[in-house]
Design a protein around this motif. Structure first.
Motif, PDB file in Angstrom:
ATOM      1  N   UNK A   9      -4.376  -8.117  -2.108  1.00  0.00           N
ATOM      2  CA  UNK A   9      -4.168  -8.067  -0.661  1.00  0.00           C
ATOM      3  C   UNK A   9      -3.423  -9.309  -0.171  1.00  0.00           C
ATOM      4  N   UNK A  10      -3.816 -10.473  -0.682  1.00  0.00           N
ATOM      5  CA  UNK A  10      -3.160 -11.719  -0.279  1.00  0.00           C
ATOM      6  C   UNK A  10      -1.706 -11.731  -0.727  1.00  0.00           C
ATOM      7  N   UNK A  13       0.190  -9.573   1.585  1.00  0.00           N
ATOM      8  CA  UNK A  13       0.342 -10.237   2.878  1.00  0.00           C
ATOM      9  C   UNK A  13       1.441 -11.289   2.831  1.00  0.00           C
ATOM     10  N   UNK A  14       1.414 -12.159   1.838  1.00  0.00           N
ATOM     11  CA  UNK A  14       2.364 -13.270   1.756  1.00  0.00           C
ATOM     12  C   UNK A  14       3.785 -12.758   1.520  1.00  0.00           C
ATOM     13  N   UNK A  15       3.934 -11.818   0.600  1.00  0.00           N
ATOM     14  CA  UNK A  15       5.280 -11.301   0.320  1.00  0.00           C
ATOM     15  C   UNK A  15       5.814 -10.503   1.507  1.00  0.00           C
ATOM     16  N   UNK A 143       7.006  -0.841   8.034  1.00  0.00           N
ATOM     17  CA  UNK A 143       6.222  -0.573   6.828  1.00  0.00           C
ATOM     18  C   UNK A 143       5.273  -1.722   6.505  1.00  0.00           C
ATOM     19  N   UNK A 144       5.589  -2.925   6.971  1.00  0.00           N
ATOM     20  CA  UNK A 144       4.719  -4.069   6.703  1.00  0.00           C
ATOM     21  C   UNK A 144       3.587  -4.221   7.710  1.00  0.00           C
ATOM     22  N   UNK A 145       3.734  -3.647   8.900  1.00  0.00           N
ATOM     23  CA  UNK A 145       2.705  -3.818   9.926  1.00  0.00           C
ATOM     24  C   UNK A 145       1.355  -3.248   9.483  1.00  0.00           C
ATOM     25  N   UNK A 146       1.376  -2.214   8.644  1.00  0.00           N
ATOM     26  CA  UNK A 146       0.131  -1.603   8.197  1.00  0.00           C
ATOM     27  C   UNK A 146      -0.666  -2.509   7.264  1.00  0.00           C
ATOM     28  N   UNK A 147      -0.081  -3.595   6.797  1.00  0.00           N
ATOM     29  CA  UNK A 147      -0.798  -4.528   5.928  1.00  0.00           C
ATOM     30  C   UNK A 147      -1.975  -5.141   6.672  1.00  0.00           C
ATOM     31  N   UNK A 148      -1.888  -5.217   7.988  1.00  0.00           N
ATOM     32  CA  UNK A 148      -3.014  -5.717   8.770  1.00  0.00           C
ATOM     33  C   UNK A 148      -4.285  -4.918   8.542  1.00  0.00           C
ATOM     34  N   UNK A 149      -4.155  -3.646   8.161  1.00  0.00           N
ATOM     35  CA  UNK A 149      -5.325  -2.805   7.903  1.00  0.00           C
ATOM     36  C   UNK A 149      -6.139  -3.295   6.709  1.00  0.00           C
ATOM     37  N   UNK A 200      13.066  -6.441  -3.096  1.00  0.00           N
ATOM     38  CA  UNK A 200      12.493  -5.437  -2.209  1.00  0.00           C
ATOM     39  C   UNK A 200      12.008  -4.216  -3.001  1.00  0.00           C
ATOM     40  N   UNK A 201      12.809  -3.787  -3.978  1.00  0.00           N
ATOM     41  CA  UNK A 201      12.428  -2.625  -4.788  1.00  0.00           C
ATOM     42  C   UNK A 201      11.166  -2.926  -5.594  1.00  0.00           C
ATOM     43  N   UNK A 202      11.129  -4.112  -6.211  1.00  0.00           N
ATOM     44  CA  UNK A 202       9.952  -4.484  -7.006  1.00  0.00           C
ATOM     45  C   UNK A 202       8.708  -4.531  -6.133  1.00  0.00           C
ATOM     46  N   UNK A 203       8.831  -5.087  -4.945  1.00  0.00           N
ATOM     47  CA  UNK A 203       7.678  -5.161  -4.047  1.00  0.00           C
ATOM     48  C   UNK A 203       7.239  -3.770  -3.587  1.00  0.00           C
ATOM     49  N   UNK A 204       8.190  -2.882  -3.404  1.00  0.00           N
ATOM     50  CA  UNK A 204       7.866  -1.522  -2.967  1.00  0.00           C
ATOM     51  C   UNK A 204       6.943  -0.824  -3.960  1.00  0.00           C
ATOM     52  N   UNK A 205       7.207  -0.981  -5.240  1.00  0.00           N
ATOM     53  CA  UNK A 205       6.434  -0.264  -6.252  1.00  0.00           C
ATOM     54  C   UNK A 205       5.230  -1.046  -6.768  1.00  0.00           C
ATOM     55  N   UNK A 206       5.243  -2.370  -6.628  1.00  0.00           N
ATOM     56  CA  UNK A 206       4.153  -3.177  -7.174  1.00  0.00           C
ATOM     57  C   UNK A 206       3.104  -3.571  -6.132  1.00  0.00           C
ATOM     58  N   UNK A 207       3.544  -3.812  -4.887  1.00  0.00           N
ATOM     59  CA  UNK A 207       2.634  -4.387  -3.899  1.00  0.00           C
ATOM     60  C   UNK A 207       2.469  -3.548  -2.639  1.00  0.00           C
ATOM     61  N   UNK A 208       3.016  -2.351  -2.623  1.00  0.00           N
ATOM     62  CA  UNK A 208       2.895  -1.478  -1.455  1.00  0.00           C
ATOM     63  C   UNK A 208       2.375  -0.113  -1.886  1.00  0.00           C
TER      64      UNK A 208
END
Length: 506
Positions: A9-10, A13-15, A143-149, A200-208
């Protein structure tokens, strides 16, 4: 299980914060990029060799048409930034996070590559590239705003933090400008931004997640490579069920506030909220303040040139100062959310005390009304900040513009964070995405007025923006008066809807 998921989660959030900070809202650093385009001779053919009015001792060319062209590009791009919020929100709801982010990456990469390989002869491609860059950036933000959940009670603080990062990303164009002065070409800078698409692509599949991050967050929720699509969908469904229950509770609270014991109302439709007085007042309030912010950013380079009497070095100094202040938007935005959270807790305590006292029925506030009341001081403070910003910008004093820059970044950070927060507490959660997209899309139509205003300045008003700053008045003082009137109406409307109008609207 919560402890095991905390590092993920952290990291998300940071990325996500870095993504919003480095890419999402770069358009609003436009004032820093315009001098670079001028140095590359973009639209220079529109300049007319002329001594100019008012005794121009430098003999510089009259480049009003060139300035109008740059202003038109910014107007179009800023319009798309807001107007496309509604369809991009639909894409996120319909096709989920991964598809929305892949579309964002495609648009952003195409835009940066187009700008990188654009020259003075093909400068018209900026009309295509800048809107694409903007739409890709707003998709990153949404797409990042939902990270607050993922963080429960800190949800609103994280949402406002991401909105602040969106504002601060305008400093990216300042960095590009400074690198350009160090002989790093515009093409190299934008090719680097294009190469970041791999991240961005790596983050899409690894952290989202593939779908949506539910709220409230169900136990043992996982996403990214830690789970398969099937397991994620199963947990997402559980989150949707809890969200539906929360929405029903919200609606039942609203129905309980209506003092008609013999009637039981059905849940209201989306359009009933869209045509409500509360939404209309909020739309007017947001549209007027946003128009002034966009108008100020779009005409800043021209305004500073006028106040500095054509001194390019001085204009560059003030442009850099403006871009640097934008970076601190990420530090300003969370204070608005914290203010609302503290006031909400205060009003809820008052509600409990009132409920225990022998007062007539209906004298206390419900939990939802306490949240709505907490938004009013925030909206009032935002209006006052924007009024101070407008007054300072209307005074033809160059040193005073430093204070203008500070007030601008604070009021803008409060504006968008307060907008999202107000819609969250004023309307049912199942309509938030649609109402958020609708208010941004409608306010975008109002923002198109900035180009006619700019044309008016460059034409009949002969480069004196104070005649229309900060609103549509006949003079600087008249403009300030009209801004005060509009902002006062907006604030009064917000106060009315939670007070006198609460028996008529949800």
């Amino acid at each position: 299980m919560v402890v095991q998921g905390l590092p993920l989660h952290v990291a998300t959030l940071v990325t996500g914060l870095l993504e919003c900070l480095g890419f999402a809202g770069v358009l609003f650093g436009w004032a820093s990029l315009v001098p670079v385009f001028k140095s590359e001779h973009y639209f220079e053919k529109l300049c007319v060799l002329d001594a100019g009015p008012l005794g121009n001792a430098t003999g510089q060319a009259d480049c009003k048409a060139q300035d109008e062209r740059f202003s038109l590009i910014f107007t179009l791009a800023s319009f798309m930034n807001n107007f496309m919020t509604f369809p991009t929100g639909y894409i996120l709801d319909r096709f989920k996070t991964t598809v929305a982010r892949l579309i964002a990456i495609f648009l952003y990469t195409t835009a940066t590559l187009t700008i990188a390989f654009t020259s003075a002869d093909s400068a018209f491609l900026l009309f295509l590239a800048m809107p694409m860059l903007t739409v890709g950036g707003i998709l990153f933000l949404i797409t990042n705003l939902q990270i607050g959940n993922l963080f429960g009670k800190h949800r609103s603080t994280i949402i406002t933090l991401y909105n602040g990062a969106f504002d601060s990303s305008s400093a990216v164009f300042l960095i590009i400008k400074l690198l350009y002065k160090q002989d790093i070409s515009l093409r190299a800078s934008f090719i680097f931004l294009s190469a970041c698409s791999a991240w961005h692509v790596a983050r899409t599949f690894l952290l989202m997640p593939w779908g949506h991050i539910p709220y409230p967050l169900p136990p043992n929720y996982s996403y990214g490579l830690c789970t398969g699509n099937g397991a994620e969908k199963e947990k997402k469904t559980a989150g949707q069920e809890s969200t539906e229950l929360q929405s029903k509770e919200f609606l039942s609270q609203k129905e309980a506030e209506i003092p008609e014991p013999g009637q039981q109302q059905k849940p209201r439709s989306f359009w009933s909220y869209a045509f409500s007085r509360r939404f209309a007042w909020h739309l007017v309030w947001l549209s007027v303040i946003q128009l002034w912010h966009y108008f100020f950013i779009g005409t800043l380079n021209s305004l500073l040139t006028k106040l500095a009497r054509g001194d390019e070095a001085l204009v560059s100094t003030y442009t850099n100062a403006f871009a640097i202040t934008q970076f601190f938007g990420v530090l300003c935005a969370p204070w608005n959310g914290l203010l609302m959270d503290r006031l909400k807790q205060k009003y809820q305590k008052e509600e409990k005390m009132t409920a225990s006292s022998p007062l007539p029925c209906g004298s206390g506030s419900s939990t939802s009304m306490a949240a709505l009341r907490s938004a009013v001081p925030s909206l009032t403070l935002t209006s006052l900040l924007c009024l101070g910003f407008a007054v300072c910008a209307s005074v033809p004093s160059l040193p005073l513009q430093y204070l203008t820059f500070v007030l601008q970044v604070i009021s803008r950070s409060f504006l968008y964070g307060g907008n999202a927060a107000f819609l969250t507490v004023a309307f049912p959660s199942e309509h938030f995405g649609k109402l958020f997209g609708l208010v941004m899309a409608l306010s975008a139509i109002v923002s198109l007025l900035q180009f006619p205003l700019f044309t008016l300045i460059k034409g009949p008003l002969k480069d004196y923006p104070s005649y229309v700053s900060p609103a549509w008045g006949g003079s600087g003082v008249g403009g300030v008066f009209l801004t005060c009137a509009f902002l006062g109406m907006g604030t009064r409307g917000h106060s009315w809807v939670w007070g006198l109008g609460r028996l008529q609207e949800a």
